[in-house]
Motif scaffolding. Structure first.
Motif, PDB file in Angstrom:
ATOM      1  N   ASP A  11      51.882  81.177  19.315  1.00 48.29           N
ATOM      2  CA  ASP A  11      51.744  81.571  20.390  1.00 48.29           C
ATOM      3  C   ASP A  11      53.461  81.664  21.224  1.00 48.29           C
ATOM      4  OD1 ASP A  11      49.161  81.266  21.542  1.00 48.29           O
ATOM      5  OD2 ASP A  11      49.984  79.324  22.212  1.00 48.29           O
ATOM      6  N   GLN A  13      56.091  83.217  18.119  1.00 49.66           N
ATOM      7  CA  GLN A  13      55.730  84.311  17.862  1.00 49.66           C
ATOM      8  C   GLN A  13      55.203  85.609  18.976  1.00 49.66           C
ATOM      9  OE1 GLN A  13      57.810  85.062  15.093  1.00 49.66           O
ATOM     10  NE2 GLN A  13      57.965  82.424  15.884  1.00 49.66           N
ATOM     11  N   ARG A  14      54.183  85.268  19.609  1.00 44.84           N
ATOM     12  CA  ARG A  14      53.642  86.679  20.500  1.00 44.84           C
ATOM     13  C   ARG A  14      54.104  87.136  20.996  1.00 44.84           C
ATOM     14  NH1 ARG A  14      47.502  84.737  19.970  1.00 44.84           N
ATOM     15  NH2 ARG A  14      48.592  82.467  19.436  1.00 44.84           N
ATOM     16  N   PHE A  15      55.548  85.243  22.156  1.00 42.95           N
ATOM     17  CA  PHE A  15      55.482  85.718  23.345  1.00 42.95           C
ATOM     18  C   PHE A  15      57.347  86.680  22.803  1.00 42.95           C
ATOM     19  CE2 PHE A  15      59.477  83.876  26.067  1.00 42.95           C
ATOM     20  CZ  PHE A  15      59.239  84.088  27.221  1.00 42.95           C
ATOM     21  N   LYS A  16      57.388  85.939  21.257  1.00 45.04           N
ATOM     22  CA  LYS A  16      59.389  86.905  21.254  1.00 45.04           C
ATOM     23  C   LYS A  16      58.478  88.585  21.242  1.00 45.04           C
ATOM     24  CE  LYS A  16      62.271  86.577  17.468  1.00 45.04           C
ATOM     25  NZ  LYS A  16      62.715  86.000  16.493  1.00 45.04           N
ATOM     26  N   ALA A  17      57.642  88.711  20.714  1.00 46.32           N
ATOM     27  CA  ALA A  17      57.053  90.278  20.604  1.00 46.32           C
ATOM     28  C   ALA A  17      56.891  90.740  21.612  1.00 46.32           C
ATOM     29  CB  ALA A  17      55.629  90.493  19.460  1.00 46.32           C
ATOM     30  N   THR A  18      56.565  90.120  22.664  1.00 47.26           N
ATOM     31  CA  THR A  18      56.260  90.554  23.822  1.00 47.26           C
ATOM     32  C   THR A  18      57.321  90.769  24.839  1.00 47.26           C
ATOM     33  OG1 THR A  18      55.228  88.670  25.136  1.00 47.26           O
ATOM     34  CG2 THR A  18      53.313  90.299  24.161  1.00 47.26           C
ATOM     35  N   SER A  19      58.827  90.232  24.996  1.00 46.67           N
ATOM     36  CA  SER A  19      59.388  89.527  25.544  1.00 46.67           C
ATOM     37  C   SER A  19      60.469  91.105  25.298  1.00 46.67           C
ATOM     38  CB  SER A  19      60.352  88.477  25.125  1.00 46.67           C
ATOM     39  OG  SER A  19      60.495  88.553  23.789  1.00 46.67           O
ATOM     40  N   PHE A  21      59.418  93.907  26.086  1.00 50.01           N
ATOM     41  CA  PHE A  21      59.547  94.605  27.000  1.00 50.01           C
ATOM     42  C   PHE A  21      59.443  94.283  28.507  1.00 50.01           C
ATOM     43  CE2 PHE A  21      55.698  95.455  29.823  1.00 50.01           C
ATOM     44  CZ  PHE A  21      56.298  96.979  30.155  1.00 50.01           C
ATOM     45  N   TYR A  22      58.672  92.660  28.565  1.00 46.70           N
ATOM     46  CA  TYR A  22      59.128  92.449  29.803  1.00 46.70           C
ATOM     47  C   TYR A  22      60.266  91.550  30.319  1.00 46.70           C
ATOM     48  CZ  TYR A  22      53.342  91.806  29.576  1.00 46.70           C
ATOM     49  OH  TYR A  22      52.697  92.987  30.258  1.00 46.70           O
TER      50      TYR A  22
END
Length: 133
Positions: A11, A13-19, A21-22
């Protein structure tokens, strides 16, 4: 317990990828919240700041008091957030890899916003502020 840790790491790792943008969006919203809070604090205390001016403090001194107070509050918040993140990192991941950068940026942004907001309040006419609350 290992499965839970692996799920949480996935989770994050996915958060790091979307961060990527956000992250900027969150920063813009945070700055707007800090600006609104600082203006509300300055506006609600405009009579107190006007009394400081009438007792002999200059506009620069009143601004400095306001900036110091706002910066002190942000430093306390950054320290509390850092300690909480250390506790969370230690309990969840058995590690202490927490960076100080977000806290430092938050303190600097708060100091700049306090300087700008205090300028608005301090430069108003003292007699007008005391006459019309």
């Amino acid at each position: 317990m290992d499965e839970l840790a692996e799920m949480m790491m996935a989770d994050f790792q996915r958060f790091k990828a979307t961060s990527m943008f956000y992250g900027p969006v969150i920063i813009v919203i945070s700055v707007q919240i800090v600006i609104a809070t600082a203006l509300a604090m300055a506006f609600s205390r405009r009579r107190e700041l006007a009394v400081f001016r009438t007792t002999g403090l200059g506009a620069a001194q009143v601004r400095l008091l306001f900036i110091i107070e706002s910066t002190l509050i942000s430093v306390l918040g950054a320290v509390a957030g850092y300690l909480f993140s250390l506790l969370a990192a230690q309990s969840l991941f058995q590690g202490r890899s927490v960076t100080l950068l977000p806290g430092i940026v938050a303190v600097l942004v708060t100091a700049v916003v306090a300087a700008v907001c205090s300028r608005y309040v301090v430069l108003r006419d003292v007699a007008d502020v005391l006459r019309n609350p």
